[in-house]
Motif scaffolding. Structure first.
Motif, mmCIF file in Angstrom:
data_model
loop_
_atom_site.group_PDB
_atom_site.id
_atom_site.type_symbol
_atom_site.label_atom_id
_atom_site.label_comp_id
_atom_site.label_asym_id
_atom_site.label_seq_id
_atom_site.Cartn_x
_atom_site.Cartn_y
_atom_site.Cartn_z
ATOM 1 N N VAL A 26 0.978 -1.211 0.126
ATOM 2 C CA VAL A 26 -0.014 -0.004 0.098
ATOM 3 C C VAL A 26 0.833 1.084 -0.100
ATOM 4 C CG1 VAL A 26 -1.898 1.305 1.278
ATOM 5 C CG2 VAL A 26 -1.905 -1.248 1.413
ATOM 6 N N VAL A 27 0.681 1.863 -1.077
ATOM 7 C CA VAL A 27 1.859 3.074 -1.350
ATOM 8 C C VAL A 27 0.846 4.401 -1.441
ATOM 9 C CG1 VAL A 27 3.369 4.073 -3.037
ATOM 10 C CG2 VAL A 27 3.527 1.438 -2.415
ATOM 11 N N HIS A 28 1.440 5.452 -0.622
ATOM 12 C CA HIS A 28 0.583 6.646 -0.992
ATOM 13 C C HIS A 28 1.723 7.613 -1.461
ATOM 14 C CE1 HIS A 28 2.098 9.278 2.280
ATOM 15 N NE2 HIS A 28 2.112 8.205 3.132
ATOM 16 N N THR A 29 1.048 8.737 -2.207
ATOM 17 C CA THR A 29 1.923 9.926 -2.633
ATOM 18 C C THR A 29 1.902 11.034 -1.978
ATOM 19 O OG1 THR A 29 -0.102 10.294 -4.254
ATOM 20 C CG2 THR A 29 1.803 8.556 -5.136
ATOM 21 N N SER A 30 1.521 11.117 -1.094
ATOM 22 C CA SER A 30 1.285 12.426 -0.162
ATOM 23 C C SER A 30 2.661 12.748 0.201
ATOM 24 C CB SER A 30 0.481 12.174 1.101
ATOM 25 O OG SER A 30 0.415 13.169 2.210
ATOM 26 N N GLY A 31 2.775 14.174 0.213
ATOM 27 C CA GLY A 31 4.099 14.854 0.657
ATOM 28 C C GLY A 31 4.049 14.944 2.091
ATOM 29 N N ARG A 32 3.020 15.560 2.549
ATOM 30 C CA ARG A 32 2.920 15.567 4.013
ATOM 31 C C ARG A 32 3.049 14.244 5.023
ATOM 32 N NH1 ARG A 32 -2.784 16.625 6.758
ATOM 33 N NH2 ARG A 32 -2.444 16.242 8.966
ATOM 34 N N HIS A 33 2.345 13.101 4.353
ATOM 35 C CA HIS A 33 2.102 12.225 5.514
ATOM 36 C C HIS A 33 3.505 11.020 5.025
ATOM 37 C CE1 HIS A 33 -1.724 12.762 7.096
ATOM 38 N NE2 HIS A 33 -2.275 13.226 5.739
ATOM 39 N N GLY A 34 3.693 10.350 6.118
ATOM 40 C CA GLY A 34 4.699 9.250 6.265
ATOM 41 C C GLY A 34 3.915 7.983 6.207
ATOM 42 N N ALA B 271 -0.558 -5.449 5.615
ATOM 43 C CA ALA B 271 -0.028 -4.847 4.515
ATOM 44 C C ALA B 271 1.127 -4.078 4.637
ATOM 45 C CB ALA B 271 -1.019 -3.610 4.138
ATOM 46 N N ARG B 272 1.941 -3.870 3.492
ATOM 47 C CA ARG B 272 3.467 -3.393 3.428
ATOM 48 C C ARG B 272 3.431 -2.063 3.201
ATOM 49 N NH1 ARG B 272 7.382 -7.948 0.962
ATOM 50 N NH2 ARG B 272 8.560 -6.657 1.795
ATOM 51 N N PRO B 273 3.692 -1.099 3.865
ATOM 52 C CA PRO B 273 3.543 0.331 3.760
ATOM 53 C C PRO B 273 4.718 1.143 3.225
ATOM 54 C CG PRO B 273 4.030 0.174 5.760
ATOM 55 C CD PRO B 273 4.157 -1.136 5.196
ATOM 56 N N ALA B 274 4.492 2.173 2.146
ATOM 57 C CA ALA B 274 5.478 3.071 1.717
ATOM 58 C C ALA B 274 4.849 4.433 1.301
ATOM 59 C CB ALA B 274 6.134 2.282 0.451
ATOM 60 N N VAL C 5 10.784 9.562 -0.086
ATOM 61 C CA VAL C 5 10.456 8.195 0.197
ATOM 62 C C VAL C 5 10.705 7.916 1.490
ATOM 63 C CG1 VAL C 5 10.821 5.709 -0.429
ATOM 64 C CG2 VAL C 5 10.990 7.519 -2.232
ATOM 65 N N THR C 6 9.439 7.439 2.185
ATOM 66 C CA THR C 6 9.513 7.065 3.581
ATOM 67 C C THR C 6 9.096 5.577 3.568
ATOM 68 O OG1 THR C 6 9.286 9.294 4.385
ATOM 69 C CG2 THR C 6 8.939 7.384 5.959
ATOM 70 N N VAL C 7 10.033 4.480 4.128
ATOM 71 C CA VAL C 7 9.787 3.249 3.949
ATOM 72 C C VAL C 7 10.578 2.486 5.245
ATOM 73 C CG1 VAL C 7 9.140 2.738 1.612
ATOM 74 C CG2 VAL C 7 11.586 2.615 2.260
ATOM 75 N N GLY C 8 10.150 1.305 5.497
ATOM 76 C CA GLY C 8 10.902 0.400 6.398
ATOM 77 C C GLY C 8 11.862 -0.121 5.549
ATOM 78 N N LYS D 190 10.033 13.956 9.502
ATOM 79 C CA LYS D 190 10.599 15.079 8.606
ATOM 80 C C LYS D 190 9.419 15.326 7.358
ATOM 81 C CE LYS D 190 13.945 16.130 11.365
ATOM 82 N NZ LYS D 190 13.896 17.484 12.214
ATOM 83 N N ARG D 191 8.509 14.584 7.377
ATOM 84 C CA ARG D 191 7.753 14.611 6.256
ATOM 85 C C ARG D 191 7.206 16.006 5.944
ATOM 86 N NH1 ARG D 191 7.917 10.888 2.236
ATOM 87 N NH2 ARG D 191 5.798 11.597 1.444
ATOM 88 N N ALA D 192 6.435 16.401 6.976
ATOM 89 C CA ALA D 192 5.807 18.024 6.904
ATOM 90 C C ALA D 192 6.728 19.055 6.649
ATOM 91 C CB ALA D 192 4.759 17.983 7.987
ATOM 92 N N LEU D 193 7.778 18.813 7.160
ATOM 93 C CA LEU D 193 8.732 19.918 6.797
ATOM 94 C C LEU D 193 9.512 19.901 5.353
ATOM 95 C CD1 LEU D 193 11.069 22.155 7.965
ATOM 96 C CD2 LEU D 193 12.413 20.456 8.551
ATOM 97 N N TYR D 194 9.733 18.390 4.966
ATOM 98 C CA TYR D 194 9.935 18.467 3.556
ATOM 99 C C TYR D 194 8.966 18.884 2.592
ATOM 100 C CZ TYR D 194 9.469 15.097 -0.737
ATOM 101 O OH TYR D 194 9.284 14.760 -1.723
ATOM 102 N N HIS D 195 7.664 18.751 2.817
ATOM 103 C CA HIS D 195 6.632 19.053 2.106
ATOM 104 C C HIS D 195 6.367 20.578 2.035
ATOM 105 C CE1 HIS D 195 2.206 19.013 0.604
ATOM 106 N NE2 HIS D 195 3.150 18.428 -0.561
ATOM 107 N N ALA D 196 6.720 21.260 3.334
ATOM 108 C CA ALA D 196 6.500 22.432 3.341
ATOM 109 C C ALA D 196 7.566 23.452 2.629
ATOM 110 C CB ALA D 196 6.770 23.195 4.724
ATOM 111 N N GLY D 197 8.838 22.863 2.524
ATOM 112 C CA GLY D 197 10.084 23.435 1.485
ATOM 113 C C GLY D 197 9.491 23.291 0.122
ATOM 114 N N LEU D 198 8.920 22.013 -0.179
ATOM 115 C CA LEU D 198 8.377 22.192 -1.660
ATOM 116 C C LEU D 198 7.385 23.114 -1.911
ATOM 117 C CD1 LEU D 198 8.595 18.099 -2.134
ATOM 118 C CD2 LEU D 198 10.363 19.711 -3.060
ATOM 119 N N ALA D 199 6.281 23.161 -1.040
ATOM 120 C CA ALA D 199 5.173 23.808 -1.434
ATOM 121 C C ALA D 199 5.563 25.441 -1.185
ATOM 122 C CB ALA D 199 4.293 23.755 -0.203
#
Length: 306
Positions: A101-109, A121-124, A149-152, A177-186
């Motif tokens: 199960v893979v999502h493409t959100s910048g904010r969420h990990g 399920a196996r997340p990414a 990318v954030t994964v195990g 650091k996902r929200a910070l990463y996404h804030a930089g892009l936005a």
């Protein structure tokens, strides 16, 4: 064959929930790389048209049916909908053990995928650092695109494979650091669109017939220089300490485009802070410019409330 036992080179059966600008383009690219896109879920007429154009022959179905049909479920829904979609699909049994199960959100990990992980399920989290139109124009733009990318550890090979199949390259973003990463892009990309639109409006008010043509070479050079040199690339009246030029700018912006004045002032302050710190503007001139900026904000506020 279950998704948990797929060989590294085995094509994936991919289902997509959210046939928006991002989902349809990524699915089309993965399909071109040899994967099978088995079904897509999307509610709007625009999503249906996009799917028909970019994914001809791929059926549209309900989210639960898309999830059940896929080895890899790609969730490309808006950030604020993501947790509800994951919870609903997990609770209904549509997501199964061993499924990716893979999502493409910048904010969420990965935390947002906890309900899916709870059923095995196996997340990414795999976010493309790119702006999308939702058309074929986007497909070649994926070449060289960075994916946050954030994964195990167990899912890292899958993430590397997906990014490679999309023609991109990964950067590994820690969960916290996902929200910070996404804030930089936005801040760099989304707010840039607002800034450029405001600049074109100012030029139009000045009589420029083709403001985009006027700005394009300047902006391209400024962006290249900023990416190469950072603050050292700053030029203009604030960097030079031209107090009277700043005064004239503020007056004309207030007169012709008052809605733009707050952002002009905010960016002017930020620019001033940076060039004062590195010593390019003398403190006495910086103080005069700051007084002008502060006064402009006060004037704009009183105008809006009067």
């Amino acid at each position: 064959m279950s998704s948990s036992t797929l060989p590294p080179s085995e094509p994936l059966r991919i289902g997509v929930i959210g046939a928006g600008r991002v989902g349809a383009v990524l699915a089309a690219s993965l399909r071109a790389a040899g994967h099978e896109v088995v079904a897509v879920a999307g509610e709007s007429d625009a999503s249906r048209r996009r799917s028909e154009t970019l994914l001809p022959g791929v059926p549209m179905n309900k989210p639960s049916a898309v999830a059940r049909a896929s080895d890899l479920l790609l969730l490309t829904v808006p950030d604020d909908m993501l947790s509800n979609v994951v919870a609903m699909l997990s609770a209904s049994g549509a997501i199964r053990e061993g499924q990716y199960v893979v999502h493409t959100s910048g904010r969420h990990g990965l935390a947002v995928l906890a309900p899916a992980v709870a059923v095995g399920a196996r997340p990414a989290a795999l976010h493309p650092a790119m702006t999308f139109t939702g058309t074929e124009i986007d497909l070649p733009r994926l070449a060289g695109c960075v994916f946050g990318v954030t994964v195990g550890d167990a899912e890292r090979p899958l993430a590397e494979r997906l990014v490679a199949d999309l023609g991109g390259r990964p950067i590994w973003v820690p969960e916290d650091k996902r929200a910070l990463y996404h804030a930089g892009l936005a801040h760099g990309a989304n707010h840039l669109v607002t800034l450029v639109s405001q600049a074109m409006e100012l030029l139009s008010a000045s009589g420029a017939e083709r403001p985009a043509d006027t700005l394009r070479p300047l902006l391209e050079a400024a962006l290249d220089n900023a990416l190469e040199q950072g603050d050292a690339a700053l030029t203009g009246p604030i960097v030079r300490g031209d107090v009277e030029t700043v005064r004239d700018h503020l007056a004309e912006v207030a007169r012709n485009a008052p809605d733009t004045l707050p952002s002009y002032v905010a960016l002017g302050r930020a620019t001033l802070d940076r060039v004062v710190t590195d010593g390019r503007v003398l403190p006495i001139r910086a103080a005069k410019i700051r007084d002008l900026l502060d006064a402009a904000v006060g004037t704009a506020a009183s105008t809006r409330t009067s």
